[in-house]
Scaffold this motif. Sequence first.
Motif, PDB file in Angstrom:
ATOM      1  N   ALA A  21       0.840  -1.198   0.000  1.00  0.00           N
ATOM      2  CA  ALA A  21       0.000   0.000   0.000  1.00  0.00           C
ATOM      3  C   ALA A  21       0.874   1.247   0.000  1.00  0.00           C
ATOM      4  CB  ALA A  21      -0.905  -0.010   1.235  1.00  0.00           C
ATOM      5  N   ASN A  22       0.281   2.346  -0.418  1.00  0.00           N
ATOM      6  CA  ASN A  22       0.948   3.641  -0.352  1.00  0.00           C
ATOM      7  C   ASN A  22      -0.090   4.693   0.028  1.00  0.00           C
ATOM      8  OD1 ASN A  22      -0.463   4.384  -2.702  1.00  0.00           O
ATOM      9  ND2 ASN A  22       1.193   3.686  -4.018  1.00  0.00           N
ATOM     10  N   LYS A  23       0.295   5.945   0.079  1.00  0.00           N
ATOM     11  CA  LYS A  23      -0.638   6.981   0.529  1.00  0.00           C
ATOM     12  C   LYS A  23      -1.850   7.084  -0.389  1.00  0.00           C
ATOM     13  CE  LYS A  23       2.133  10.788  -1.380  1.00  0.00           C
ATOM     14  NZ  LYS A  23       1.546  11.032  -2.636  1.00  0.00           N
ATOM     15  N   ASP A  24      -1.677   6.856  -1.686  1.00  0.00           N
ATOM     16  CA  ASP A  24      -2.807   6.917  -2.615  1.00  0.00           C
ATOM     17  C   ASP A  24      -3.795   5.773  -2.387  1.00  0.00           C
ATOM     18  OD1 ASP A  24      -1.879   9.215  -3.831  1.00  0.00           O
ATOM     19  OD2 ASP A  24      -0.899   8.151  -5.477  1.00  0.00           O
ATOM     20  N   SER A  25      -3.287   4.564  -2.262  1.00  0.00           N
ATOM     21  CA  SER A  25      -4.186   3.420  -2.064  1.00  0.00           C
ATOM     22  C   SER A  25      -4.895   3.519  -0.721  1.00  0.00           C
ATOM     23  CB  SER A  25      -3.435   2.087  -2.193  1.00  0.00           C
ATOM     24  OG  SER A  25      -2.466   1.930  -1.185  1.00  0.00           O
ATOM     25  N   GLU A  26      -4.210   4.023   0.293  1.00  0.00           N
ATOM     26  CA  GLU A  26      -4.828   4.188   1.607  1.00  0.00           C
ATOM     27  C   GLU A  26      -5.858   5.312   1.616  1.00  0.00           C
ATOM     28  OE1 GLU A  26      -4.740   2.623   4.959  1.00  0.00           O
ATOM     29  OE2 GLU A  26      -4.534   1.226   3.298  1.00  0.00           O
ATOM     30  N   ALA A  27      -5.693   6.286   0.724  1.00  0.00           N
ATOM     31  CA  ALA A  27      -6.666   7.378   0.615  1.00  0.00           C
ATOM     32  C   ALA A  27      -7.872   6.958  -0.219  1.00  0.00           C
ATOM     33  CB  ALA A  27      -6.004   8.604  -0.002  1.00  0.00           C
ATOM     34  N   GLY A  28      -7.831   5.743  -0.768  1.00  0.00           N
ATOM     35  CA  GLY A  28      -8.932   5.261  -1.584  1.00  0.00           C
ATOM     36  C   GLY A  28      -8.890   5.769  -3.009  1.00  0.00           C
ATOM     37  N   LYS A  29      -7.753   6.366  -3.397  1.00  0.00           N
ATOM     38  CA  LYS A  29      -7.607   6.891  -4.757  1.00  0.00           C
ATOM     39  C   LYS A  29      -7.510   5.711  -5.727  1.00  0.00           C
ATOM     40  CE  LYS A  29      -4.709   9.805  -7.641  1.00  0.00           C
ATOM     41  NZ  LYS A  29      -3.444  10.535  -7.737  1.00  0.00           N
ATOM     42  N   MET A  30      -8.439   5.670  -6.664  1.00  0.00           N
ATOM     43  CA  MET A  30      -8.456   4.590  -7.641  1.00  0.00           C
ATOM     44  C   MET A  30      -7.409   4.837  -8.725  1.00  0.00           C
ATOM     45  SD  MET A  30     -10.571   2.477  -6.476  1.00  0.00           S
ATOM     46  CE  MET A  30     -10.768   1.367  -7.844  1.00  0.00           C
ATOM     47  N   PRO A  31      -6.867   3.760  -9.277  1.00  0.00           N
ATOM     48  CA  PRO A  31      -5.897   3.914 -10.371  1.00  0.00           C
ATOM     49  C   PRO A  31      -6.552   4.590 -11.573  1.00  0.00           C
ATOM     50  CG  PRO A  31      -5.939   1.653  -9.550  1.00  0.00           C
ATOM     51  CD  PRO A  31      -7.091   2.368  -8.923  1.00  0.00           C
ATOM     52  N   SER A  32      -5.728   5.228 -12.382  1.00  0.00           N
ATOM     53  CA  SER A  32      -6.224   5.868 -13.596  1.00  0.00           C
ATOM     54  C   SER A  32      -6.683   4.810 -14.594  1.00  0.00           C
ATOM     55  CB  SER A  32      -5.101   6.699 -14.231  1.00  0.00           C
ATOM     56  OG  SER A  32      -4.091   5.827 -14.723  1.00  0.00           O
ATOM     57  N   GLU A  33      -7.408   5.233 -15.592  1.00  0.00           N
ATOM     58  CA  GLU A  33      -7.846   4.331 -16.655  1.00  0.00           C
ATOM     59  C   GLU A  33      -6.640   3.701 -17.346  1.00  0.00           C
ATOM     60  OE1 GLU A  33     -10.516   2.185 -18.929  1.00  0.00           O
ATOM     61  OE2 GLU A  33     -10.967   3.453 -17.221  1.00  0.00           O
ATOM     62  N   ALA A  34      -5.587   4.494 -17.528  1.00  0.00           N
ATOM     63  CA  ALA A  34      -4.369   3.972 -18.185  1.00  0.00           C
ATOM     64  C   ALA A  34      -3.727   2.872 -17.344  1.00  0.00           C
ATOM     65  CB  ALA A  34      -3.372   5.105 -18.429  1.00  0.00           C
ATOM     66  N   LEU A  35      -3.665   3.080 -16.033  1.00  0.00           N
ATOM     67  CA  LEU A  35      -3.073   2.065 -15.165  1.00  0.00           C
ATOM     68  C   LEU A  35      -3.961   0.828 -15.101  1.00  0.00           C
ATOM     69  CD1 LEU A  35      -0.882   1.047 -13.309  1.00  0.00           C
ATOM     70  CD2 LEU A  35      -1.917   2.349 -11.443  1.00  0.00           C
ATOM     71  N   LEU A  36      -5.275   1.005 -15.019  1.00  0.00           N
ATOM     72  CA  LEU A  36      -6.178  -0.143 -15.010  1.00  0.00           C
ATOM     73  C   LEU A  36      -6.042  -0.959 -16.296  1.00  0.00           C
ATOM     74  CD1 LEU A  36      -9.388   1.409 -13.428  1.00  0.00           C
ATOM     75  CD2 LEU A  36      -7.911  -0.344 -12.419  1.00  0.00           C
ATOM     76  N   ALA A  37      -5.903  -0.279 -17.423  1.00  0.00           N
ATOM     77  CA  ALA A  37      -5.726  -0.976 -18.704  1.00  0.00           C
ATOM     78  C   ALA A  37      -4.409  -1.747 -18.715  1.00  0.00           C
ATOM     79  CB  ALA A  37      -5.779   0.017 -19.859  1.00  0.00           C
ATOM     80  N   ALA A  38      -3.355  -1.125 -18.209  1.00  0.00           N
ATOM     81  CA  ALA A  38      -2.044  -1.795 -18.158  1.00  0.00           C
ATOM     82  C   ALA A  38      -2.086  -2.996 -17.219  1.00  0.00           C
ATOM     83  CB  ALA A  38      -0.967  -0.805 -17.720  1.00  0.00           C
ATOM     84  N   MET A  39      -2.790  -2.858 -16.102  1.00  0.00           N
ATOM     85  CA  MET A  39      -2.906  -3.969 -15.158  1.00  0.00           C
ATOM     86  C   MET A  39      -3.700  -5.123 -15.773  1.00  0.00           C
ATOM     87  SD  MET A  39      -3.458  -1.733 -11.674  1.00  0.00           S
ATOM     88  CE  MET A  39      -4.063  -3.063 -10.682  1.00  0.00           C
ATOM     89  N   ALA A  40      -4.765  -4.800 -16.509  1.00  0.00           N
ATOM     90  CA  ALA A  40      -5.551  -5.851 -17.171  1.00  0.00           C
ATOM     91  C   ALA A  40      -4.695  -6.595 -18.187  1.00  0.00           C
ATOM     92  CB  ALA A  40      -6.783  -5.246 -17.836  1.00  0.00           C
ATOM     93  N   LYS A  41      -3.867  -5.858 -18.917  1.00  0.00           N
ATOM     94  CA  LYS A  41      -2.973  -6.490 -19.902  1.00  0.00           C
ATOM     95  C   LYS A  41      -1.964  -7.401 -19.191  1.00  0.00           C
ATOM     96  CE  LYS A  41       0.113  -5.567 -23.691  1.00  0.00           C
ATOM     97  NZ  LYS A  41       1.362  -4.932 -23.916  1.00  0.00           N
TER      98      LYS A  41
END
Length: 140
Positions: free
Chosen positions: A9-29
């Motif tokens: 985890a990091n400060k963004d994930s703990e703040a509930g900040k969702m990944p960007s569309e670009a990151l979600l697409a890269a993670m799906a790939k």
Amino acid sequence: MRFMMIVKANKDSEAGKMPSEALLAAMAKYNEELVNAGILVDLAGLQSSSKGFRVRFSGGKTSIIDGPFAETKELIAGYWVINVKSRQEAVDWPEKFPHQRLEREGENRGPSIFRAGRFCPGEAVDHHKEVGKKLAAGKK
């Protein structure tokens, strides 16, 4: 050999900040690559610690501690379980992970997973193996 690749985890994930569309697409790939390689066993993203709890056992007593938890360095934002032929193969996969190339900082860890067959033979180990067979068969 099974390994759990852990995304800390990091400060963004703990703040509930969702990944960007670009990151979600890269993670799906990336996840698709793991599936196509035939090594993915399980994966999940985890919500922030504010939605979780810890169960502590001490002195024969159990206590429940509700999140959030202050030390993000001790928290997990997600994981993959992979089944690979070698430790080196397990090390190679996190290097392809999209976080390193996109907007989030992070750290991946890869502890090896114990399997019941690695323990000395005995009734308790046999019981663990039976539970594992039920799990694999989708039974309760």
